[in-house]
Design an enzyme around this catalytic site. Structure first.
Site, short mmCIF file in Angstrom:
data_model
loop_
_atom_site.label_atom_id
_atom_site.label_comp_id
_atom_site.label_asym_id
_atom_site.label_seq_id
_atom_site.Cartn_x
_atom_site.Cartn_y
_atom_site.Cartn_z
N SER A 118 0.83 -1.21 0.00
CA SER A 118 0.00 0.00 0.00
C SER A 118 0.87 1.26 0.00
O SER A 118 1.70 1.43 -0.88
CB SER A 118 -0.96 -0.05 1.20
N HIS A 137 -7.73 -5.66 -0.15
CA HIS A 137 -6.54 -4.81 -0.06
C HIS A 137 -5.40 -5.42 0.75
O HIS A 137 -4.24 -5.09 0.52
CB HIS A 137 -6.93 -3.45 0.54
N ASP A 159 -9.58 -5.02 -4.89
CA ASP A 159 -9.02 -4.08 -3.92
C ASP A 159 -9.86 -2.81 -3.91
O ASP A 159 -9.92 -2.09 -4.90
CB ASP A 159 -7.57 -3.76 -4.32
#
Length: 385
Positions: free
Chosen positions: A236, A362, A323
């Site tokens: 991320s 995610h 995601d």
């Protein structure tokens, strides 16, 4: 005379039997020739006025609430523009330390019984908390050992992964801990840490500071790992730190053995525009000026799309199609930029998508039973090179 009075009496009896309590208009009926009015008249009028007053009060409160929402909606962009620190905090979310009630000094409380907690000092006024998890095969040997043993064992024949986490939370976040366990079971040392301003690390967050923290930890690893491979894994927002770090390492000609980007984006402006939080403002007039320019003005870029053009090491990108935080198309776009990059032409560049039906979203790619094979195929080839 008696017969004529009977119909009138019946009429009076019928009138007295009328359902006065059901219809207000019946209560207002008057007998011809009578004077004054019944006392029920004022009661009916009062009840009607009360009902009308309640309806008006409810509508008035609802209208005020709607106006307040609209005012807040319009005011927020101006607040962000006037105070860029608001947008900076939304990018880092370092104050969101979920889970709140864990002791980062005790990784064993999270099921990491082969992990050592330590602290490093990248700058004079900065201290960062670090976890070192040894390969699972060394679990028994690690029991009761101190930091010196953990540092010494890093030079044994096991590769090392430096993990750079995303925004919010700490190195003790559940999905992060689960990934450490998976990587440890595959025979890797895992070094994770909290950037300055996160968790129990001391300092103020910034992109430059986060990158410098990562560089300091990488050098600390290299000083102890000998000739063992060192891989960098970013997730991320951590992918932005990872590409910043690797670009700098390549520029000084000390590249890592591989770079792994999990759920990456192209750059922070495109990610902010694609983030679900921006949906209600995405079509707001002047969106870029109100929301994106303050991020850039704060020195936050995390330009993965630019960094990959200067990276010279194998690159693996992992991204789930479902995601919701960093859209899949940004990861694919980053791969399309990296694959033809001149600096990567002599290195393996791979993109691995995970189908949306798997539900990895995610941060749950670690659940994939294919991850072991993917890493062994990619990093195994790297070791042969």
């Amino acid at each position: 005379m008696r017969k004529r009075a009977e119909p009138a009496a019946r009429e009076h009896e019928g009138f007295g039997a009328a359902p006065l309590d059901r219809e207000c208009r019946l209560k207002n009926l008057r007998i011809p020739g009578s004077k004054g009015h019944y006392p029920q008249d004022s009661d009916c009028d009062g009840k009607g006025m009360k009902r009308l007053g309640r309806r008006y009060g409810l509508w008035s409160r609802l209208r005020m609430f709607i106006l307040a929402l609209v005012g807040l909606y319009i005011a927020i962009p101006f607040l962000v523009k006037i105070c860029p620190a608001i947008q900076t905090q939304l990018v880092f979310l370092n104050l969101v330390r979920f889970p709140y009630f864990i002791d980062l000094k005790k990784p064993q409380d999270q099921g990491l019984n082969h992990t050592c907690n330590l602290y490093l000092q990248p700058d004079e006024d900065v201290s960062i908390g670090v976890w070192h998890t040894v390969p699972a095969v060394l679990w028994k040997d690690a029991q009761g050992k101190d930091q010196a043993w953990y540092e010494e064992v890093m030079s044994t024949s096991y590769p090392v992964i430096l993990y750079l986490h995303g925004n919010a939370g700490t190195r003790g976040g559940d999905h992060r801990v689960q990934l450490y366990k998976v990587l440890s079971s595959l025979g890797y040392h895992v070094i994770s840490f909290d950037y300055r301003g996160w968790g129990d690390s001391v300092g103020s967050p910034s992109e430059t500071g986060m990158t410098y923290d990562a560089l300091h930890v990488f050098d600390w690893i290299k000083a102890r790992s000998g000739d063992n491979p060192v891989y960098i894994w970013g997730h991320s927002l951590g992918t932005g730190v990872a590409t910043n770090l690797v670009r700098r390492l390549c520029e000084r000609e000390t590249p890592p053995d591989s770079l792994i980007l999990e759920s990456p984006f192209t750059n922070i402006r495109e990610e902010a525009k694609s983030h679900p939080f921006s949906v209600i403002y995405r079509y707001f007039p002047g969106f870029d000026w109100f929301f994106l320019d303050p991020i850039t003005a704060s020195g936050i870029k995390f330009a993965n799309d630019d960094n990959v053009k200067y990276i010279s090491c194998p690159l693996l990108i992992l991204h789930a199609e479902d995601d919701p935080v960093i859209p899949f198309h940004l990861g694919r776009k980053l791969y399309n930029i990296a694959a033809p990059a001149r600096s990567l032409r002599d290195f393996k560049v791979q993109f691995v998508p995970f189908h949306k039906d798997l539900g990895y979203r995610h941060k749950y790619i670690y659940r994939s039973p294919e991850l072991k094979r993917i890493l062994r195929d990619f990093l195994g080839g790297t070791e042969q090179q």
